[in-house]
Design an enzyme around this catalytic site. Structure first.
Site, PDB file in Angstrom:
ATOM      1  N   ARG A 263       0.861  -1.189   0.000  1.00  0.00           N
ATOM      2  CA  ARG A 263       0.000   0.000   0.000  1.00  0.00           C
ATOM      3  C   ARG A 263       0.895   1.235   0.000  1.00  0.00           C
ATOM      4  NH1 ARG A 263      -1.907   3.120   4.693  1.00  0.00           N
ATOM      5  NH2 ARG A 263      -3.751   4.295   4.121  1.00  0.00           N
TER       6      ARG A 263
ATOM      7  N   HIS B  63      -2.640  10.920   0.842  1.00  0.00           N
ATOM      8  CA  HIS B  63      -2.117  10.697   2.193  1.00  0.00           C
ATOM      9  C   HIS B  63      -1.487  12.018   2.642  1.00  0.00           C
ATOM     10  CE1 HIS B  63      -0.630   7.367   5.078  1.00  0.00           C
ATOM     11  NE2 HIS B  63      -0.326   8.516   5.643  1.00  0.00           N
TER      12      HIS B  63
ATOM     13  N   GLU C 104      -7.038   8.529   6.393  1.00  0.00           N
ATOM     14  CA  GLU C 104      -7.290   9.200   7.668  1.00  0.00           C
ATOM     15  C   GLU C 104      -7.749  10.652   7.515  1.00  0.00           C
ATOM     16  OE1 GLU C 104      -4.071   8.745  10.425  1.00  0.00           O
ATOM     17  OE2 GLU C 104      -4.138   6.572  10.380  1.00  0.00           O
TER      18      GLU C 104
ATOM     19  N   ASN D  19      -7.042   1.922  10.178  1.00  0.00           N
ATOM     20  CA  ASN D  19      -5.703   2.031  10.766  1.00  0.00           C
ATOM     21  C   ASN D  19      -5.876   2.002  12.271  1.00  0.00           C
ATOM     22  OD1 ASN D  19      -4.842   2.417   8.166  1.00  0.00           O
ATOM     23  ND2 ASN D  19      -4.319   4.581   8.424  1.00  0.00           N
TER      24      ASN D  19
ATOM     25  N   TYR E 148      -3.653   1.908  16.072  1.00  0.00           N
ATOM     26  CA  TYR E 148      -2.410   1.903  16.851  1.00  0.00           C
ATOM     27  C   TYR E 148      -2.658   1.718  18.344  1.00  0.00           C
ATOM     28  CZ  TYR E 148      -0.112   3.296  12.586  1.00  0.00           C
ATOM     29  OH  TYR E 148       0.372   3.301  11.305  1.00  0.00           O
TER      30      TYR E 148
ATOM     31  N   GLU F 285      -3.169  -0.060   8.260  1.00  0.00           N
ATOM     32  CA  GLU F 285      -1.970   0.302   9.036  1.00  0.00           C
ATOM     33  C   GLU F 285      -2.086  -0.265  10.438  1.00  0.00           C
ATOM     34  OE1 GLU F 285      -0.938   4.473   9.306  1.00  0.00           O
ATOM     35  OE2 GLU F 285      -1.421   4.803   7.188  1.00  0.00           O
TER      36      GLU F 285
HETATM   37  C1  FCB Z   1      -0.881   7.204  10.792  1.00  0.00           C
HETATM   38  C2  FCB Z   1      -0.472   7.772   9.453  1.00  0.00           C
HETATM   39  C3  FCB Z   1       0.868   7.283   8.967  1.00  0.00           C
HETATM   40  C4  FCB Z   1       1.865   7.215  10.103  1.00  0.00           C
HETATM   41  C5  FCB Z   1       1.301   6.429  11.248  1.00  0.00           C
HETATM   42  C6  FCB Z   1       2.252   6.246  12.395  1.00  0.00           C
HETATM   43  O1  FCB Z   1      -1.810   8.051  11.413  1.00  0.00           O
HETATM   44  O2  FCB Z   1      -1.447   7.455   8.480  1.00  0.00           O
HETATM   45  O3  FCB Z   1       1.298   8.099   7.914  1.00  0.00           O
HETATM   46  O4  FCB Z   1       2.213   8.491  10.480  1.00  0.00           O
HETATM   47  O5  FCB Z   1       0.146   7.069  11.724  1.00  0.00           O
END
Ligand code: FCB
Length: 491
Positions: free
Chosen positions: A88, A132, A177, A307, A309, A383
């Protein structure tokens, strides 16, 4: 039974991912390409922002980055050596259409055609993201995302790119995002273009939704029927600190302006009423014109990219509330319009080098919650990953056991969600290689591949080898980490 059941039935044991599951890695144009002024490319908002003193750690910028523009063949070979089946990447708008208007520049398109050809020769499926975060600066000078015209410009750019790559790319993502584009770019100002205008941030969010819709129509007018359309969101997996009505209302408010502001119009066809009420002292939403909601949803999503985290823990604000968590950087301006009554909390436990808590239950809960909210809409993890302070050892190798543990635990969460009925088509590790981490510059390393920024040498970290084993076999090794429990199921 969900449409995915035939696919899922291919999973023969709880450690095996379904047949055909896509194993990829992600990057973004400004974070890796470099070649900022080559072959006709003009500055994007990130070029201007990163060259503005005080905006990015250490004054870092993307002028050279990982020099992927020149080294892309090496990078594709690396992916192939690792056995990845998908990649991607995003297209730099101002490389393809300098200034954001007018005809495409052939040299810009040629770069992406060559990259795609190289990927296909190595049996790696290209997954294209059109935007992006690197808006051509000239469009920002004309008002940027708070201006409606930017959405129309995006549709033209989408068509130009699809005309060039549509014969060889199946999976198309309009935006990455949009929450970050709108609320970090125009709310807290920690991202380009660095504006701090809450009402403009809400307008930007609508125009990003509209850009998706107009872009999807442009893509469908050019692409073959087999093409699949998606958008990638960063859903905030919001948890109230306690079960009190006040804390639950704080979670509802953040869910509205963090998540449903996008899933509402994109999937359900309307902005949520509670969002409109929450924000009424900032805007009357008259920028949503007749026909916009239909335009946003004219072509349904084939896949929803997510995405993930870390989760967000919130409560009603008190006088002792800690600092606000902004994810990608801190500012005295909030990225959360009309949410002064909400406090963010750092959960206890392990954190990555970003200060983000490590919590795979958030990913599990997110996948299950979206599966329930949007039945029939397949999900793709576009992500997931972690930054750590990696450094080569005396032998030149880079050992990153924390990242292996992070990936293991999160893949375990994905598997558990799939085994409980979530339709997840693939997983893309953020990131293939270390790169320009926005306001943090080169200080945060998210890569599976280590970049020496002096020599541009690429060294796969131990996590790259570990991930390669999972991608090649489609099987997660026995868990060493604690099993993933759902916060929902603990309630
Ligand atoms: C996301 C972004 C990516 C990177 C990661 C850590 O929010 O899409 O570009 O910065 O975080």
């Amino acid at each position: 039974m969900p449409a995915s059941d035939t696919r899922l039935s291919a999973a023969t044991s709880s450690h095996e991912f379904p047949m055909g599951f896509m194993w990829g890695s992600s990057t973004a144009s400004y974070q890796i390409e470099g070649a900022a002024a080559e072959d006709g490319r003009t500055p994007s908002i990130w070029d201007v922002f990163s060259h503005t003193p005080g905006k990015v750690w250490n004054g870092d910028n993307g002028d050279v980055a990982a020099d992927h523009y020149h080294l892309y063949r090496d990078d594709v070979r690396l992916m192939s050596d690792l056995g990845l089946s998908a990649y991607r990447f995003s297209v730099s708008w101002s490389r393809v259409q300098p200034t954001g208007r007018g005809p495409a520049v052939q040299r810009g398109l040629d770069f992406y055609r060559s990259l795609v050809d190289e990927l296909l020769e190595h049996d790696i499926e290209p997954v294209v993201t059109l935007y992006h975060w690197d808006l051509p600066q000239e469009l920002e000078d004309a008002g940027g995302w708070p201006q409606r015209d930017t959405a129309e410009r995006f549709a033209d750019y989408a068509r130009l790119t699809a005309e060039a790559l549509g014969d060889r790319v199946r999976l198309w993502t309009t935006l990455n995002e949009p929450w970050c584009s709108a609320f970090l770019g125009y709310g807290s100002g920690v991202h380009a273009p660095g504006r701090t205008e809450p009402a403009a941030a809400l307008r930007a969010a609508h125009h990003l939704n509209l850009a998706h819709g107009l872009g999807a129509t442009a893509l469908r007018s050019v692409l073959p029927a087999r093409a699949q359309l998606s958008i990638t969101l960063n859903p905030h997996q919001v948890r109230p600190l306690t079960r009190s009505p006040e804390d639950r209302d704080a979670a509802r408010r953040i869910d509205a302006v963090g998540n449903r502001i996008f899933t509402g119009p994109l999937i359900k066809g309307a902005y949520p009423q509670d969002l409109i009420t929450d924000t009424e002292r900032l805007t009357d939403w008259s920028f949503v014109r007749d026909g916009d909601l239909a335009a946003i949803r004219r072509h349904p999503l084939d896949v929803l990219g997510v995405n993930y985290y870390t989760p967000s823990v919130v409560s009603a604000a008190t006088s002792t509330s800690g600092p606000r968590s902004d994810g990608h950087g801190n500012s005295e301006h909030s990225p959360w319009p009309a949410a002064e009554s909400v406090a963010f909390h750092q959960p206890p436990g392990e954190r990555t080098a970003m200060g983000w808590s490590v919590d795979p239950t958030g990913l599990y809960d997110l996948l299950m919650s979206f599966s329930r909210q949007f039945p029939g809409l397949p999900l793709m993890i576009t992500e997931n990953g972690a930054a750590y302070d990696d450094a080569p050892g005396p032998d030149g190798q880079v050992e990153d056991p924390e990242r292996i543990a992070y990936l293991h635990a999160h893949l375990d969460a994905v598997l558990k969600a799939i085994n409980n009925g979530a339709d997840v088509l693939g997983y893309f590790l953020w990131s293939l290689m270390d790169n320009f981490e926005w306001a943090y510059g080169y200080s945060k390393r998210f890569g599976a591949v280590y970049i020496d920024y002096d020599t541009l040498t690429r060294t796969p970290k131990s996590s790259a080898h570990w991930y390669s084993g999972v991608a090649r076999t489609g099987r997660l090794p026995e868990a060493t980490a604690a099993p993933v429990l759902s916060a929902e199921s603990e309630e």
